[in-house]
Design a protein around this motif. Structure first.
Motif, short mmCIF file in Angstrom:
data_model
loop_
_atom_site.label_atom_id
_atom_site.label_comp_id
_atom_site.label_asym_id
_atom_site.label_seq_id
_atom_site.Cartn_x
_atom_site.Cartn_y
_atom_site.Cartn_z
N THR A 127 -2.55 12.86 4.75
CA THR A 127 -1.73 11.28 4.55
C THR A 127 -2.12 10.61 5.73
OG1 THR A 127 0.42 11.84 5.87
CG2 THR A 127 0.30 12.52 3.45
N PRO A 128 -1.86 9.20 5.75
CA PRO A 128 -1.98 8.11 6.86
C PRO A 128 -1.31 8.62 8.16
CG PRO A 128 -1.62 6.84 4.75
CD PRO A 128 -1.44 8.12 4.35
N ALA A 137 7.07 7.25 5.09
CA ALA A 137 6.07 8.08 5.47
C ALA A 137 6.78 9.60 5.31
CB ALA A 137 5.03 7.95 6.56
N ASP A 138 6.44 10.56 4.53
CA ASP A 138 6.82 11.76 4.49
C ASP A 138 6.56 12.49 5.74
OD1 ASP A 138 7.89 14.11 3.86
OD2 ASP A 138 6.91 14.33 2.03
N ILE A 139 7.27 12.83 6.62
CA ILE A 139 7.10 13.45 7.84
C ILE A 139 6.85 15.04 7.38
CG2 ILE A 139 9.60 14.38 8.42
CD1 ILE A 139 8.81 13.44 11.40
N ASN A 140 7.27 15.45 6.31
CA ASN A 140 7.05 17.02 5.80
C ASN A 140 5.73 17.19 4.93
OD1 ASN A 140 9.43 17.92 7.22
ND2 ASN A 140 10.73 16.99 5.62
N ALA A 141 4.99 16.29 4.69
CA ALA A 141 3.81 16.23 3.75
C ALA A 141 2.98 17.13 4.46
CB ALA A 141 3.36 14.74 3.70
N LYS A 142 2.18 18.00 3.72
CA LYS A 142 1.28 19.23 4.29
C LYS A 142 -0.10 18.82 3.84
CE LYS A 142 4.64 22.65 4.41
NZ LYS A 142 4.95 24.24 4.41
N ASN A 143 -1.08 18.89 4.80
CA ASN A 143 -2.35 18.82 4.30
C ASN A 143 -3.00 19.71 3.90
OD1 ASN A 143 -2.84 20.30 6.46
ND2 ASN A 143 -3.60 18.70 7.96
N THR A 144 -4.22 19.91 3.45
CA THR A 144 -5.06 21.05 3.13
C THR A 144 -4.96 22.16 4.11
OG1 THR A 144 -7.23 20.26 4.01
CG2 THR A 144 -6.88 19.56 1.71
N ILE A 199 2.33 2.83 15.77
CA ILE A 199 1.93 2.76 14.49
C ILE A 199 2.91 3.98 13.65
CG2 ILE A 199 0.03 4.01 13.01
CD1 ILE A 199 -1.93 2.44 14.81
N ILE A 200 3.04 5.11 14.51
CA ILE A 200 3.75 6.12 13.84
C ILE A 200 5.22 5.68 13.32
CG2 ILE A 200 5.28 8.31 14.27
CD1 ILE A 200 2.05 8.92 14.40
N ASN A 201 5.78 4.67 14.03
CA ASN A 201 7.14 4.35 13.70
C ASN A 201 7.05 3.15 12.49
OD1 ASN A 201 9.19 5.19 15.36
ND2 ASN A 201 8.26 3.70 17.18
N LEU A 202 5.88 2.47 12.47
CA LEU A 202 5.69 1.50 11.40
C LEU A 202 5.47 2.33 10.06
CD1 LEU A 202 5.05 -1.19 10.62
CD2 LEU A 202 2.54 -0.72 11.10
N LEU A 203 4.73 3.43 10.34
CA LEU A 203 4.56 4.31 8.60
C LEU A 203 5.83 4.94 8.37
CD1 LEU A 203 1.38 5.84 9.75
CD2 LEU A 203 1.44 4.42 7.99
N LEU A 204 6.72 5.35 9.32
CA LEU A 204 8.03 6.12 9.17
C LEU A 204 9.13 5.02 8.59
CD1 LEU A 204 8.34 8.24 12.23
CD2 LEU A 204 7.88 9.20 10.10
N ALA A 251 0.85 -1.22 -0.03
CA ALA A 251 0.00 0.01 -0.19
C ALA A 251 0.83 1.13 -0.17
CB ALA A 251 -0.99 -0.09 1.30
N ASN A 252 0.26 2.18 -0.69
CA ASN A 252 1.12 3.67 -0.88
C ASN A 252 1.08 4.32 0.55
OD1 ASN A 252 2.17 6.26 -1.03
ND2 ASN A 252 1.04 6.37 -3.29
N VAL A 253 2.19 4.32 1.06
CA VAL A 253 2.01 4.84 2.45
C VAL A 253 1.82 6.55 2.58
CG1 VAL A 253 4.68 5.61 2.70
CG2 VAL A 253 3.37 5.00 4.78
N GLN A 254 1.94 7.25 1.45
CA GLN A 254 1.51 8.43 1.25
C GLN A 254 0.18 8.76 0.93
OE1 GLN A 254 4.36 9.57 2.87
NE2 GLN A 254 3.52 11.41 1.82
N LYS A 255 -0.73 7.67 0.51
CA LYS A 255 -1.94 7.99 0.13
C LYS A 255 -2.91 7.89 1.05
CE LYS A 255 -5.21 6.04 -3.52
NZ LYS A 255 -5.25 7.42 -4.33
N GLY A 256 -3.82 8.99 1.35
CA GLY A 256 -4.69 9.12 2.48
C GLY A 256 -5.98 9.69 1.91
N ARG A 257 -6.37 10.66 2.50
CA ARG A 257 -7.78 11.30 1.92
C ARG A 257 -7.64 12.82 1.74
NH1 ARG A 257 -11.97 13.95 4.30
NH2 ARG A 257 -10.87 13.87 6.43
#
Length: 312
Positions: A212-213, A234-241, A225-230, A202-208
């Protein structure tokens, strides 16, 4: 009769008439409410057939008898619930198989778009899920309809998810108002489902939308869960809306926030970067071939997240 007495009787008649009308109105309102409850409740108990009853209660012998007597296995209630819906919701595999063998529609949908497969995933019946897929159930219908994969992910039914994945479902299926299955699992903190989805590619960056997840997980309390995604990139710098990073949506001074801040200050190891790069090159559709690579077992286990980075 004197005028005062006549006036008293008129008032009494008026009061009785008014109370009678109020009682009738109350009765009518209750009746409408009751009828609405019957029409909107799943299963529509008002028009359930004996076949529905037998399937929902797992009475296999009674079900077979009714079918032999000519009952239609695809009979529906007012909201289009079939006996197969009932059997799957009750985790009655024998009844479900009998109905399917008799010609039940495996992809029947209720007025809400619910399929027997969705019901099986909602109940957590991996056996029913496997049976339905064997008979041609579609895990992905229209994007606006309820998704069995999302339902299993949100409720933590990892065994159902395993079956769906083994049948080749799209682990990144996007439902506009829900997001990806991984996003839903992160919101519900279903770590076993998160692991299944990530291991399946599964794409770790694909959320809603832009969430992101990791954004979803950061708003919860699980550092695991945080450790697992990282670990899965998972991109820690991704920005939401709202232009906020995962660390900015975490509860202030929480363990999750501290973990994200620590990760920001700590570069990824070369081992982790190599693993992510190799997995991306292999591609999701071929991850199951990793055990066949001409590599030492330790490396193959590492690529499949069966060995910790600390062992290298």
């Amino acid at each position: 009769m004197s005028k005062p007495i006549a006036g008293l009787w008129d008032c009494r008649r008026h009061f009785i008439k008014k109370r009678s009308l109020e009682s009738i109105e109350e009765f009518s309102a209750c009746k409408r409410k009751s009828s609405w409850g019957i029409l909107t409740s799943q299963g529509s108990w008002a028009d359930r057939s004996p076949l529905h009853e037998a399937a929902s209660q797992g009475r296999l012998l009674a079900l077979k008898t009714l079918i032999s007597q000519g009952y239609n296995v695809n009979t529906v209630t007012i909201d289009h619930v079939t006996p197969l819906h009932e059997a799957c919701l009750g985790d009655h595999v024998g009844c479900a198989r009998t109905l399917l063998e008799a010609g039940a529609n495996v992809n029947a949908t209720t007025i809400d778009g619910v399929t027997p497969l969705f019901n099986a995933c909602s109940r957590g019946s991996a056996s029913c899920v496997d049976l339905l897929l064997e008979y041609g159930a579609k895990a992905q219908l229209e994007s606006c309809l309820p998704s069995p994969t999302h339902e299993a992910s949100s409720k933590g039914h990892s065994e159902c998810l395993d079956v769906l994945i083994s049948w080749g479902i799209d682990v990144d299926q996007d439902i506009p108002h829900l997001g990806s299955p991984l996003y839903v699992a992160c919101k519900s903190q279903q770590i076993h489902c998160i692991k299944r989805l990530l291991h399946a590619g599964a794409n770790v960056q694909k959320g809603r939308h832009l969430d992101t997840p990791l954004h979803a997980a950061a708003q919860q309390t699980s550092t695991e869960i945080i450790n697992l995604l990282l670990d899965f990139g998972a991109d820690i710098n991704a920005k939401n809306t709202d232009y906020r990073r995962p660390v900015e949506v975490a509860t202030p001074s929480s363990l999750v926030e501290r973990l994200l801040l620590l990760y920001e200050a700590t570069p990824c190891s070369l081992c982790q970067l190599c693993r992510l790069c190799i997995r991306n090159c292999i591609g999701r559709s071929r991850l199951h071939l990793v055990p066949q690579l001409q590599l030492p077992k330790l490396l193959k286990d590492f690529l499949q997240y069966r060995e910790s980075i600390t062992n290298f």
